[in-house]
Design an enzyme around this catalytic site. Structure first.
Site, PDB file in Angstrom:
ATOM      1  CB  CYS A 131      -0.940  -0.002   1.202  1.00 36.22           C
ATOM      2  SG  CYS A 131      -0.155  -0.522   2.729  1.00 36.22           S
ATOM      3  CG  HIS A 244      -1.080   3.987   4.554  1.00 41.73           C
ATOM      4  ND1 HIS A 244      -1.820   3.638   5.647  1.00 41.73           N
ATOM      5  CD2 HIS A 244      -0.546   2.830   4.089  1.00 41.73           C
ATOM      6  CE1 HIS A 244      -1.748   2.331   5.844  1.00 41.73           C
ATOM      7  NE2 HIS A 244      -0.984   1.810   4.910  1.00 41.73           N
TER       8      HIS A 244
END
Ligand code: A2P
Length: 339
Positions: A131, A244
């Site tokens: 990710c 994130h």
């Protein structure tokens, strides 16, 4: 003549990423003929929803892939290593979200808007990058193309959803415990995650970095086909549910102004520039939640090196960082008549 549709399997359908894969397939109107939802025997009896229909979760077994065209895997490396090759033998395209095959020289590691050309047709495994790597390379691709990146220094601020459903629960539970003045119960992370930051994602390696940090190094080099690209990563878990964030500094071969970088990024596929700090406009995890774009802001010259840029990059780790990227790989295959 109707457009072609596909039998799709989601492996790890009851997990945080698997669940999102089902939702993304539905939202993006992926041409699904039949969907098969697979998880462990623990999930037998569970029913999930796809396009208004109740679909029972089936136990993942060796013969689960008969008649399946494309299988999206997100049930951990062990499951991918065992069942990925079995799915390929059954004639399936496997898009694997685990780290099991990412660095395998025969497996393409793909972010469609960055290196979609690496996708090949026919049964086989295609790996979905980590990710943190995905959102960084989406933001850096236009800069790399224009000015040639030679060094990247990145620090991540990663949401607990990247660890899975149990970690989301752990944060929720710890917040409530701490607010009641009770000690935080720790099960998933080695330290309290509520009201804290852990500079520790994945196991520590002999070189002092963590597995997550070295994934960012090796995967970025592979995706940019540049084994000499210098990358230094520090990965940090923060008490955020979704999204994130990354502080990224790059050094380029040729000069590129912040203005030029902003302009390139505003035209890049999969990127949304949010960069008007005086209006308090910069990307935050809450902005990214539920979206597939990678948000970029705080773009500025890094005065500490000759050709340097600094920026702030945010994306929904479960969507662009995992589920959406996997579905976009399958979409790219359809577009290019590879599926
Ligand atoms: P289950 O819910 O039956 O345990 P997360 O990363 O959010 O924890 O999700 C992990 C996903 O991987 C879940 O869907 C989980 O299913 C699935 N999974 C884990 N181990 C296995 C296994 N051995 N076989 C099949 N699915 C598994």
């Amino acid at each position: 003549m109707g457009a072609k549709s596909y039998n799709v399997a989601v492996v790890g359908a009851t997990g945080a990423v698997g669940n999102q894969m089902i939702q993304v397939l539905e939202e993006r109107n992926f041409p699904v003929k039949e969907i098969r939802l697979l998880a462990s025997a623990r999930s037998l009896g569970k029913v999930l929803n796809f396009k208004g229909k109740s679909i029972p979760v089936e136990e993942l077994r060796e013969d689960s892939f008969k008649g399946v065209d494309v299988a999206l895997f997100s049930a951990g490396s062990g499951v991918s290593k065992k069942f990925g090759p079995l799915a390929v033998s059954a004639g399936c395209v496997v898009i694997d979200n685990s780290s099991a095959f990412r660095m395998d020289a025969n497996v393409p590691l793909v972010v469609p808007e960055v290196n979609g050309d690496a996708i090949r047709g026919g049964p086989g495994i295609i790996a979905n990058p980590n990710c943190s790597t995905i959102q960084m390379v989406v933001a850096l691709k236009p800069i790399h193309d224009a000015a040639g990146i030679r060094r990247i220094v990145v620090t991540t601020f990663q949401a607990v959803s990247g660890t899975g459903k149990r970690a989301i629960e752990e944060l929720r539970h710890q917040v409530s415990e701490v607010l009641q003045g009770k000690p935080a119960t720790r099960e998933v992370y080695p330290h309290q995650i509520a009201f804290n930051c852990l500079p520790h994602i994945g196991a520590f390696l002999d070189n002092g970095f963590t597995e997550e940090e070295m994934k960012m190094v090796h995967e970025t080099q592979k995706i940019f086909s540049d084994p000499g690209l210098r990358v230094c990563a520090t990965t940090v878990r923060v008490p955020v549910y979704h999204g994130h964030s990354e502080s990224v500094n790059v050094e380029t071969q040729r000069p590129l102004s912040a203005e030029e970088a902003r302009e390139l990024l505003s035209r890049a596929e999969g990127v949304k520039v949010m960069d008007d700090p005086l209006q308090f406009q910069y990307p935050m995890p809450l902005d990214a939640e539920g979206k597939d774009d990678t948000l970029v802001g705080r773009i500025r010259q890094d005065p500490s090196v000759e050709n340097g840029l600094a920026m702030w990059v945010v994306a929904d780790n479960i969507r662009k960082g995992a589920a959406s990227n996997a579905v976009q790989i399958a979409e790219k295959m359809i577009q290019r008549n590879l599926l």
